[in-house]
Design an enzyme around this catalytic site. Structure first.
Site, PDB file in Angstrom:
ATOM      1  N   GLY A  34       0.843  -1.198   0.000  1.00  0.00           N
ATOM      2  CA  GLY A  34       0.000   0.000   0.000  1.00  0.00           C
ATOM      3  C   GLY A  34       0.873   1.240   0.000  1.00  0.00           C
ATOM      4  N   LEU A  35       0.223   2.373  -0.212  1.00  0.00           N
ATOM      5  CA  LEU A  35       0.940   3.659  -0.252  1.00  0.00           C
ATOM      6  C   LEU A  35       1.588   3.962   1.098  1.00  0.00           C
ATOM      7  CD1 LEU A  35      -1.797   5.866  -1.990  1.00  0.00           C
ATOM      8  CD2 LEU A  35       0.445   5.257  -2.972  1.00  0.00           C
ATOM      9  N   GLY A  37       1.855   5.662   4.374  1.00  0.00           N
ATOM     10  CA  GLY A  37       0.800   6.242   5.212  1.00  0.00           C
ATOM     11  C   GLY A  37      -0.524   5.502   5.135  1.00  0.00           C
ATOM     12  N   GLY A  39      -1.065   2.474   6.167  1.00  0.00           N
ATOM     13  CA  GLY A  39      -1.266   1.721   7.416  1.00  0.00           C
ATOM     14  C   GLY A  39      -0.502   0.411   7.505  1.00  0.00           C
ATOM     15  N   LYS A  40       0.490   0.209   6.667  1.00  0.00           N
ATOM     16  CA  LYS A  40       1.216  -1.070   6.647  1.00  0.00           C
ATOM     17  C   LYS A  40       1.891  -1.366   7.991  1.00  0.00           C
ATOM     18  CE  LYS A  40       3.728   0.341   3.186  1.00  0.00           C
ATOM     19  NZ  LYS A  40       3.079   1.661   3.017  1.00  0.00           N
ATOM     20  N   SER A 108       6.057  -1.901  -2.095  1.00  0.00           N
ATOM     21  CA  SER A 108       6.096  -2.821  -3.251  1.00  0.00           C
ATOM     22  C   SER A 108       5.090  -2.385  -4.327  1.00  0.00           C
ATOM     23  CB  SER A 108       5.877  -4.268  -2.811  1.00  0.00           C
ATOM     24  OG  SER A 108       4.859  -4.433  -1.854  1.00  0.00           O
TER      25      SER A 108
END
Ligand code: ADP
Length: 206
Positions: A34-35, A37, A39-40, A108
């Site tokens: 994910g982008l 920010g 929430g990864k 990724s």
């Protein structure tokens, strides 16, 4: 005839399945994309905490701990992004072979880069989690102040600003972190992950 000085040890070496039995879990790589920010890191830490409470052994890999260590010679060019993910995938495979559940939070950004990770790790070992929040929400959060720098041109090739992000087409789990609370997001992940990692003494039970 086998030489006197050679001592084959293959029968003494534990394989992955022996280690999984010992840990009473099935190893997987939980790959969170994910982008920046989206929430990864937050989701990875909460999943680890919840799995640990239930007795699972896990390892979190994320951008900061990898880029300051094993990948400290890599930047953000296309070539380096692939090399970054290739090494992370190989490291994840080592954890898998120890029976450990690996929780990876990496932007990724392309389908091809995640495909490479899947091929190295093995599809059967790979759980893809897409933490999805719109760019404007991630930019408003700006957890690390990176969007501001990217908009000011201080960071080049920043995903979402001047480098693309291709969403996964068929993630195992998708979480809209702009709509769900952290608790609800983590629950959605656990509902999918727990049946995949739970160990059964009699394997036919699964
Ligand atoms: P990333 O690791 O993807 O760059 P972070 O986890 O560092 O993102 O930051 C995500 C931010 O969004 C945190 O401040 C977190 O508290 C907030 N947030 C709000 N809702 C959620 C949610 N449902 N899941 C994860 N993070 C959330």
């Amino acid at each position: 005839m086998v030489s006197k000085n050679i001592h084959p040890v293959f029968h003494q070496i534990l394989n992955r399945s022996d280690k999984e039995d010992r840990l009473r879990q099935h190893a997987k790589v939980i790959w969170i994309t994910g982008l920046s920010g989206a929430g990864k890191t937050t989701i990875a830490r909460h999943i680890e905490k919840e799995l640990s409470k239930r007795g699972f052994l896990t390892q979190v890999l994320d951008g900061d701990n990898i880029r300051t260590g094993v990948n400290n010679n890599l930047g953000f060019s296309e070539e380096d992004r692939f090399e970054n993910i290739r090494r992370i995938s190989e490291v994840s495979k080592l954890f898998l072979s120890c029976g450990i559940i690996c929780i990876n939070g990496f932007i990724s950004p392309s389908i091809a880069i995640r495909q490479m990770a899947k091929e190295i790790i093995g599809l059967e070992n790979f759980i893809e989690v897409f933490v999805n929040a719109p760019l404007n929400v991630c930019e408003q959060r700006d957890v690390k102040g990176l969007y501001k720098k990217a908009r000011a041109g201080e960071i080049k090739q920043f995903t979402g600003i001047d480098a693309p992000f291709e969403p996964p087409l068929h993630p195992d789990i998708e979480i809209r972190t702009d709509r769900l609370s952290i608790e609800a997001s983590v629950k959605k992940c656990l509902d999918f992950i727990l049946p995949e990692i739970t160990w059964y003494k009699n394997k036919n039970q699964k």
